[in-house]
Each structure stands twice: as structure tokens, then as C-alpha cells.
Design a protein around this motif. Structure first.
Motif, PDB file in Angstrom:
ATOM      1  N   SER A   1      42.856  41.337  42.125  1.00  0.00           N
ATOM      2  CA  SER A   1      43.182  41.264  40.710  1.00  0.00           C
ATOM      3  C   SER A   1      42.420  42.327  39.930  1.00  0.00           C
ATOM      4  N   ILE A   2      41.139  42.475  40.217  1.00  0.00           N
ATOM      5  CA  ILE A   2      40.329  43.501  39.551  1.00  0.00           C
ATOM      6  C   ILE A   2      40.769  44.890  39.986  1.00  0.00           C
ATOM      7  N   ALA A   3      41.036  45.058  41.285  1.00  0.00           N
ATOM      8  CA  ALA A   3      41.449  46.372  41.795  1.00  0.00           C
ATOM      9  C   ALA A   3      42.757  46.826  41.169  1.00  0.00           C
ATOM     10  N   GLY A   4      43.664  45.874  40.905  1.00  0.00           N
ATOM     11  CA  GLY A   4      44.964  46.218  40.347  1.00  0.00           C
ATOM     12  C   GLY A   4      44.883  46.908  38.995  1.00  0.00           C
ATOM     13  N   ILE A   5      43.794  46.682  38.276  1.00  0.00           N
ATOM     14  CA  ILE A   5      43.598  47.335  36.979  1.00  0.00           C
ATOM     15  C   ILE A   5      43.524  48.853  37.144  1.00  0.00           C
TER      16      ILE A   5
ATOM     17  N   LEU B   1      37.393  26.709  39.600  1.00  0.00           N
ATOM     18  CA  LEU B   1      38.604  26.675  38.786  1.00  0.00           C
ATOM     19  C   LEU B   1      38.592  27.789  37.734  1.00  0.00           C
ATOM     20  N   LEU B   2      37.443  28.031  37.130  1.00  0.00           N
ATOM     21  CA  LEU B   2      37.339  29.104  36.139  1.00  0.00           C
ATOM     22  C   LEU B   2      37.568  30.480  36.790  1.00  0.00           C
ATOM     23  N   LEU B   3      37.093  30.665  38.013  1.00  0.00           N
ATOM     24  CA  LEU B   3      37.338  31.922  38.740  1.00  0.00           C
ATOM     25  C   LEU B   3      38.832  32.137  38.965  1.00  0.00           C
ATOM     26  N   GLN B   4      39.531  31.064  39.314  1.00  0.00           N
ATOM     27  CA  GLN B   4      40.972  31.171  39.537  1.00  0.00           C
ATOM     28  C   GLN B   4      41.706  31.496  38.250  1.00  0.00           C
ATOM     29  N   VAL B   5      41.332  30.841  37.169  1.00  0.00           N
ATOM     30  CA  VAL B   5      41.970  31.108  35.876  1.00  0.00           C
ATOM     31  C   VAL B   5      41.752  32.570  35.489  1.00  0.00           C
TER      32      VAL B   5
ATOM     33  N   PHE C   1      44.044  34.943  37.668  1.00  0.00           N
ATOM     34  CA  PHE C   1      45.453  34.975  37.287  1.00  0.00           C
ATOM     35  C   PHE C   1      45.643  35.541  35.877  1.00  0.00           C
ATOM     36  N   ALA C   2      44.650  35.335  35.010  1.00  0.00           N
ATOM     37  CA  ALA C   2      44.743  35.889  33.654  1.00  0.00           C
ATOM     38  C   ALA C   2      44.714  37.418  33.696  1.00  0.00           C
ATOM     39  N   ILE C   3      43.896  37.977  34.566  1.00  0.00           N
ATOM     40  CA  ILE C   3      43.833  39.430  34.711  1.00  0.00           C
ATOM     41  C   ILE C   3      45.166  39.971  35.233  1.00  0.00           C
ATOM     42  N   ALA C   4      45.751  39.267  36.196  1.00  0.00           N
ATOM     43  CA  ALA C   4      46.966  39.755  36.861  1.00  0.00           C
ATOM     44  C   ALA C   4      48.234  39.508  36.050  1.00  0.00           C
ATOM     45  N   LEU C   5      48.189  38.586  35.101  1.00  0.00           N
ATOM     46  CA  LEU C   5      49.386  38.253  34.324  1.00  0.00           C
ATOM     47  C   LEU C   5      49.645  39.327  33.263  1.00  0.00           C
ATOM     48  N   PRO C   6      50.827  39.958  33.258  1.00  0.00           N
ATOM     49  CA  PRO C   6      51.125  40.980  32.245  1.00  0.00           C
ATOM     50  C   PRO C   6      51.076  40.413  30.831  1.00  0.00           C
ATOM     51  N   ARG C   7      50.770  41.283  29.871  1.00  0.00           N
ATOM     52  CA  ARG C   7      50.664  40.845  28.474  1.00  0.00           C
ATOM     53  C   ARG C   7      51.970  40.278  27.943  1.00  0.00           C
ATOM     54  N   SER C   8      53.089  40.756  28.481  1.00  0.00           N
ATOM     55  CA  SER C   8      54.389  40.297  27.984  1.00  0.00           C
ATOM     56  C   SER C   8      54.615  38.812  28.220  1.00  0.00           C
TER      57      SER C   8
END
Length: 394
Positions: free
Chosen positions: A24-28, A330-334, A337-344
Motif C-alpha cells: 500500500s505504501i509502495a503503491g504511492i 485493526l487500525l493498521l488494516q484501516v 486500505f485507506a491509503i490504497a482507496l482512490p480519492r474518487s
């Protein structure tokens, strides 16, 4: 829950979460693959569209596929017609596209693609594989050709939703984009091959002819990816090259589709896990090892849903002695997914759609329970015609 069971379960879920967080971080930091556009290096493409009982969508897909902004004499659209109605076949031939009629005792996409291998002759330089409900953007072949010019032999295009009209479809669309961020952008940013999806795949013709006849399961994309990883071949990802794909609109279809996917995951894991020591220790095949890890860990919906349940149990003192561990997980998972979810997707409509998640989680559990053995049988999921839903984008 005993202390030993707690630590085993917690460690497993933590490793699964950290694995996703890494990508997720790498995808940035993903950067588009290089392209070299040259008029004298234009390939001739065969666009293959396997269609099993897809009379409701195949005509719109075929009509759209012949509208590429690419020289007409440099691509052919070939529909692999399995159990289509005679009137559908007749109308396909009038579009015009080539129609290869096939029939099998047990139909599968792999069998259709294998049957088409004979039609993909040396006259073609590259092959594109899309599904019967897919719509390619008009510059698809142009962009793919320019990227192949840089040395790639396999590419995965950006598959995205063409319908988000129901809460389930919207959640499925978001899941697809999270996958794109994690397993395509993230993997490429770390120098690993992009994961395949099953459609929007571009392959060198010689490689197609070599590998496709070896497909034996209904999870043809995972099987193909395994073969590519064993060959140490890098799959590029074209984030700006779109293929619109129909998302499931109903929860019962979601369960049916996920049963097939989980069955494939079980089957591929049973075949890849025994090969892991040799691939990792003797050949240093990090990409192969990472793929095995991905299959060892639970799907994201089961991971998140299970963690929510265990966190709730922990807060009541049932699921383990250290409540903060579960809350932290649970916070790590949130965050992942928040990082990977597009703004749209960060809208009120999407938040309302998340109310469907508990029901889909239960559907996913049912799919998991019925998935062993389903990877050997093709499970067909029906499609509707959404060909005009996002036509402005392609």
C-alpha cells in the motif's frame, strides 16, 4: 482462547496485514512504465474475447472493440464463441469480427484460449485478452504497442469498473481499485512483476503460443502468472490504459464469483507451496515467494471482517489477553486500505455502501466453506449490458 492459540492467530493476521501495508505504501511511489512510440514499430494484434453464454453483452463488446484508434489493418478482433445463440453469432459476423465457434464437455476460459492458439498465427505479433463484458479504451492498442517497444513481453492494463449503480457494485469497484494499488502499482514500485487479473492482458504472440496450451485449470490468470514467475519474467502495469469491467451488482452473484476465486486460490496454493523452497532458496525468486505468501494469507474482506470480530471479542475479554494488540491490528488494516482507496471513492455514497460489508463478509465465509474443489470446475457468473454506463471514458 489459550495464550498459544492467541499468539499464533495474531501473528498470522499481523503478517498478512504488514504484507498488504508494504504494498500500500509502495503503491504511492508507482511510476508509469516507459513507452517508445514509433510508426515503424507497430505490431499486429489479435484481440481475443472468450464468450461463454454471453449473448447479453458480447455484441456491445465486439462493436466497441473494433473502434480502436490504431491502423485497422494491424488488428483483428476474434470472438471465441462457446454456446452462443445462432442469431448472436450471425450478428457478430456482420460487425464484422472473426468468430471462432467452440464446444466443450466442460467449458472454461482456458480451453477457449487454448482452442484459439491455432488462430493466433505468426501473422500476429501480440495478443490481447479481454472478457466478454469488457470495453477497451480507444487508445488501448496504441499505448500497449508503445510499451511493448521498450522490451516488455507481458502487460496488465488497468481494469476498472463500468458500473457502480448498486452498493455491491460500488464496493466491488473499490475492491478492484485497491487491488490495482496493492498488487499492480505496489508490486511494480518495488521492482516486482504486476499481478495479472484475467482480462486486459497483453502478451507477445510467441509467448502466448508457448504458455497458453499448458493451462489446465479454471483459474487461468493465476496459472499463467505462476508460469511467468517461474520464467522470471516481468509483467508491466499500464495504469493509464483502461479496460472497463462489469462489477457484480448482487450479493448472491458476489458469493458465486468469490467461491470460484477462492477455489482457484486453494488449488494454486497446493501447487505452488511445494515449489517455494526451490524457487526461493535455490533460484532466489523473490517474486514467486511473494505470490505464495499472498495466497497463504486470507482475502482482504475475510481479514478485515475477522479482525473486527476478534477486536470486539477482545474488548469483552474473550479473544485474548491483550486488547490493544487487536485494536492496533485493526487500525493498521484501516490505514492500509485507506491509503490504497482512490480519492474518487471517498464519498458519502461509498460510506453508505459500506453498510453492506457485514452481509458480504458472511457471503465470503460461505464462499470459503464451499470453495475447496471448486477451482476445478468452471462457475459461470451472469453479466448485464452496461456498455453505455461509462462510454465517455473509453
Amino acid at each position: 482462547m489459550t495464550a498459544t492459540a492467541f499468539w499464533i492467530l495474531y501473528t498470522y493476521l499481523l503478517l498478512a496485514t504488514l504484507h498488504l501495508l508494504l504494498f500500500s505504501i509502495a503503491g504511492i511511489f508507482y511510476r508509469q512504465e516507459r513507452r517508445t512510440d514509433s510508426p515503424d514499430r507497430r505490431r499486429r494484434f489479435a484481440v481475443l474475447i472468450p464468450a461463454y453464454r454471453e449473448d447479453s453483452v458480447i455484441l456491445a463488446t465486439a462493436r466497441h472493440s473494433v473502434r480502436q484508434l490504431y491502423p485497422e489493418d494491424l488488428y483483428d478482433v476474434i470472438v471465441i464463441a462457446d454456446s452462443l445463440q445462432p442469431e448472436t453469432v450471425a450478428e457478430l459476423r456482420s460487425i464484422p469480427v472473426s468468430v471462432l465457434e467452440v464446444s466443450f464437455d466442460n467449458s472454461s476460459k482456458a480451453r477457449s484460449l487454448n482452442e484459439a492458439a491455432g488462430a493466433v498465427t505468426r501473422d500476429y505479433d501480440a495478443v490481447v485478452i479481454i472478457d466478454a463484458d469488457n470495453l477497451m479504451e480507444e487508445r488501448f492498442l496504441e499505448k500497449a504497442n508503445a510499451c511493448l517497444n521498450t522490451g516488455f513481453r507481458v502487460l496488465q492494463a488497468h481494469r476498472t469498473a463500468k458500473n457502480t449503480s448498486t452498493p455491491v457494485a460500488l464496493l466491488d469497484a473499490a475492491s478492484e481499485e485497491i487491488n490495482n494499488h496493492l498488487f499492480r502499482k505496489g508490486r511494480r514500485a518495488l521492482g516486482l512483476p504486476s499481478a495479472l487479473i484475467g482480462s486486459g492482458i497483453v502478451m507477445d504472440r510467441a509467448l502466448y503460443s508457448e504458455l497458453i496450451p499448458n493451462l489446465k485449470t479454471v483459474g487461468e490468470d493465476k496459472e499463467l502468472e505462476r508460469m511467468l514467475l517461474k520464467k522470471r519474467m516481468t509483467t508491466g502495469y499500464l495504469d493509464d490504459t483502461l479496460v472497463l469491467d462489469e462489477k457484480v451488482s448482487r450479493s448472491e452473484v458476489f458469493q458465486k464469483q468469490r467461491t470460484r476465486w477462492l477455489g482457484t486460490q486453494w488449488q494454486m496454493l497446493s501447487e505452488t507451496l511445494p515449489e517455494l523452497p526451490a524457487e526461493l532458496l535455490l533460484r532466489g525468486n523473490i517474486a514467486y515467494a511473494d505470490k505464495v505468501l499472498q495466497m497463504l494469507f486470507p482475502p482482504r474482506l475475510l481479514l478485515l471482517g475477522g479482525s473486527i470480530m476478534l477486536t470486539a471479542l477482545a474488548l469483552t475479554g474473550i479473544a485474548g489477553p491483550v486488547q490493544l494488540f487487536w485494536v492496533g491490528l485493526l487500525l493498521l488494516q484501516v490505514a492500509t486500505f485507506a491509503i490504497a482507496l482512490p480519492r474518487s471513492f471517498r464519498t458519502v455514497k461509498f460510506l453508505r455502501a459500506t453498510l453492506q460489508v457485514p452481509g458480504l463478509f458472511l457471503r465470503m465465509v460461505r464462499a470459503l466453506l464451499s470453495s475447496p474443489g471448486s477451482g476445478k470446475t468452471f462457475i459461470h457468473t451472469p453479466h448485464d449490458d452496461h456498455s453505455t454506463t461509462r462510454k465517455d471514458n473509453v
